[in-house]
Design an enzyme around this catalytic site. Structure first.
Site, mmCIF file in Angstrom:
data_model
loop_
_atom_site.group_PDB
_atom_site.id
_atom_site.type_symbol
_atom_site.label_atom_id
_atom_site.label_comp_id
_atom_site.label_asym_id
_atom_site.label_seq_id
_atom_site.Cartn_x
_atom_site.Cartn_y
_atom_site.Cartn_z
ATOM 1 N N GLY A 187 31.257 22.409 29.376
ATOM 2 C CA GLY A 187 30.786 23.480 30.260
ATOM 3 C C GLY A 187 31.021 23.086 31.707
ATOM 4 N N GLY A 199 27.195 21.103 36.285
ATOM 5 C CA GLY A 199 25.872 21.662 36.552
ATOM 6 C C GLY A 199 25.373 22.595 35.468
ATOM 7 N N GLY A 252 24.494 21.731 32.563
ATOM 8 C CA GLY A 252 23.389 21.086 31.839
ATOM 9 C C GLY A 252 23.826 20.184 30.700
ATOM 10 C CE LYS A 253 29.641 19.009 31.527
ATOM 11 N NZ LYS A 253 29.335 19.858 32.701
ATOM 12 C CB SER A 294 36.122 18.508 27.961
ATOM 13 O OG SER A 294 34.850 18.934 27.552
HETATM 14 P P1 ADP Z 1 26.253 18.786 33.913
HETATM 15 O O1 ADP Z 1 26.092 17.499 33.140
HETATM 16 O O2 ADP Z 1 26.697 19.927 33.048
HETATM 17 O O3 ADP Z 1 27.086 18.629 35.150
HETATM 18 P P2 ADP Z 1 23.513 18.331 34.682
HETATM 19 O O4 ADP Z 1 22.853 18.051 33.367
HETATM 20 O O5 ADP Z 1 23.872 17.158 35.550
HETATM 21 O O6 ADP Z 1 24.818 19.241 34.416
HETATM 22 O O7 ADP Z 1 22.611 19.309 35.554
HETATM 23 C C1 ADP Z 1 22.057 20.483 35.020
HETATM 24 C C2 ADP Z 1 20.819 20.916 35.858
HETATM 25 O O8 ADP Z 1 20.309 22.110 35.309
HETATM 26 C C3 ADP Z 1 19.718 19.886 35.823
HETATM 27 O O9 ADP Z 1 19.105 19.827 37.096
HETATM 28 C C4 ADP Z 1 18.734 20.470 34.784
HETATM 29 O O10 ADP Z 1 17.415 20.060 35.002
HETATM 30 C C5 ADP Z 1 18.912 21.966 34.997
HETATM 31 N N1 ADP Z 1 18.597 22.798 33.818
HETATM 32 C C6 ADP Z 1 17.810 23.883 33.845
HETATM 33 N N2 ADP Z 1 17.727 24.449 32.625
HETATM 34 C C7 ADP Z 1 18.489 23.715 31.793
HETATM 35 C C8 ADP Z 1 18.808 23.809 30.409
HETATM 36 N N3 ADP Z 1 18.328 24.775 29.644
HETATM 37 N N4 ADP Z 1 19.634 22.880 29.888
HETATM 38 C C9 ADP Z 1 20.132 21.890 30.656
HETATM 39 N N5 ADP Z 1 19.869 21.754 31.963
HETATM 40 C C10 ADP Z 1 19.057 22.649 32.550
#
Ligand code: ADP
Length: 200
Positions: A36, A39, A41-42, A110
């Site tokens: 995805g 940001g 949420g991965k 990815s």
């Molecule tokens: P990625 O790894 O995709 O770049 P991150 O996990 O670093 O994204 O960041 C995702 C952000 O979104 C975090 O601050 C997290 O707390 C927030 N968030 C809010 N709701 C969700 C959810 N349902 N699942 C995952 N993250 C979430």
């Protein structure tokens, strides 16, 4: 890139194999491939699922984008070719974890379908669970967890997925989680998927 440069190497068939390790662990191994936008949420979701699994004595390991780029893939940048090589290496590592009887959770943007499909093709059907962390670009940008969108918009990051580089949505992912809902809901969806597939 995947051309073998080593000759005279013979695969050693180990007595202790994946099935025996899985038996010992009390669960099957699998690759949970979170994909995805930045940001979306991965990483948060992969770690939250890992915590849930760990609490029930499952053997797990998270392969996280930024962490891997400090070591294994530290020599790679963000050109299309480097992104492709990055994912290839992660795929091979995840395959090793599969043999080790471990549930691996990978958190990488990815962005390219072909790269994800290449990893899928490394393992048997059912061993690769693609989890699409679905979130609008607007929400990801609003969150801007690492301040990268701001930098990308200011032209300080030349190739940034969603802004100046494409993200190709999965066509047939095993699971789609809407990460604009609560983290708890998303974790439960992944856990249910693992139960349904007989991994746990
Ligand atoms: P990625 O790894 O995709 O770049 P991150 O996990 O670093 O994204 O960041 C995702 C952000 O979104 C975090 O601050 C997290 O707390 C927030 N968030 C809010 N709701 C969700 C959810 N349902 N699942 C995952 N993250 C979430």
């Amino acid at each position: 890139m995947t051309d073998k440069k080593s000759s005279n190497v013979v695969w050693h068939q180990a007595v202790i194999d994946r099935r025996l390790r899985e038996q010992q662990n009390g669960h099957k191994s699998v690759i949970l491939w979170f994909t995805g936008l930045s940001g979306a949420g991965k990483s948060t979701l992969a770690h939250a699922v890992e915590e849930r699994l760990h609490a029930t004595n499952c053997r797990t390991f998270v392969l996280d984008g930024d962490n891997v780029r400090h070591g294994l893939c530290g020599d790679l940048g963000f050109s299309d070719a480097d992104r492709q090589e990055n994912i290839r290496r992660i795929g091979e590592v995840a395959k090793l974890f599969l043999e080790a009887g471990i549930i691996s959770l990978t958190a990488f943007i990815s962005p390219f379908r072909a790269d994800r499909e290449r990893v899928r093709s490394l393992v048997l059907h059912g061993d690769f669970i693609e989890v699409y962390c679905k979130c609008t670009l607007e929400l990801c940008e609003q969150r801007d967890v690492k301040g990268l969108y701001k930098k990308a918009r200011a032209g300080q990051i030349p190739v940034f997925t969603g802004i100046s580089s494409p993200y190709e949505e999965p066509l047939n992912p095993e699971l789609v989680v809407d990460t604009s809902t609560t983290l708890e809901q998303c974790v439960e969806q992944v856990m249910e998927c693992l139960r349904q597939r007989g991994i746990l």
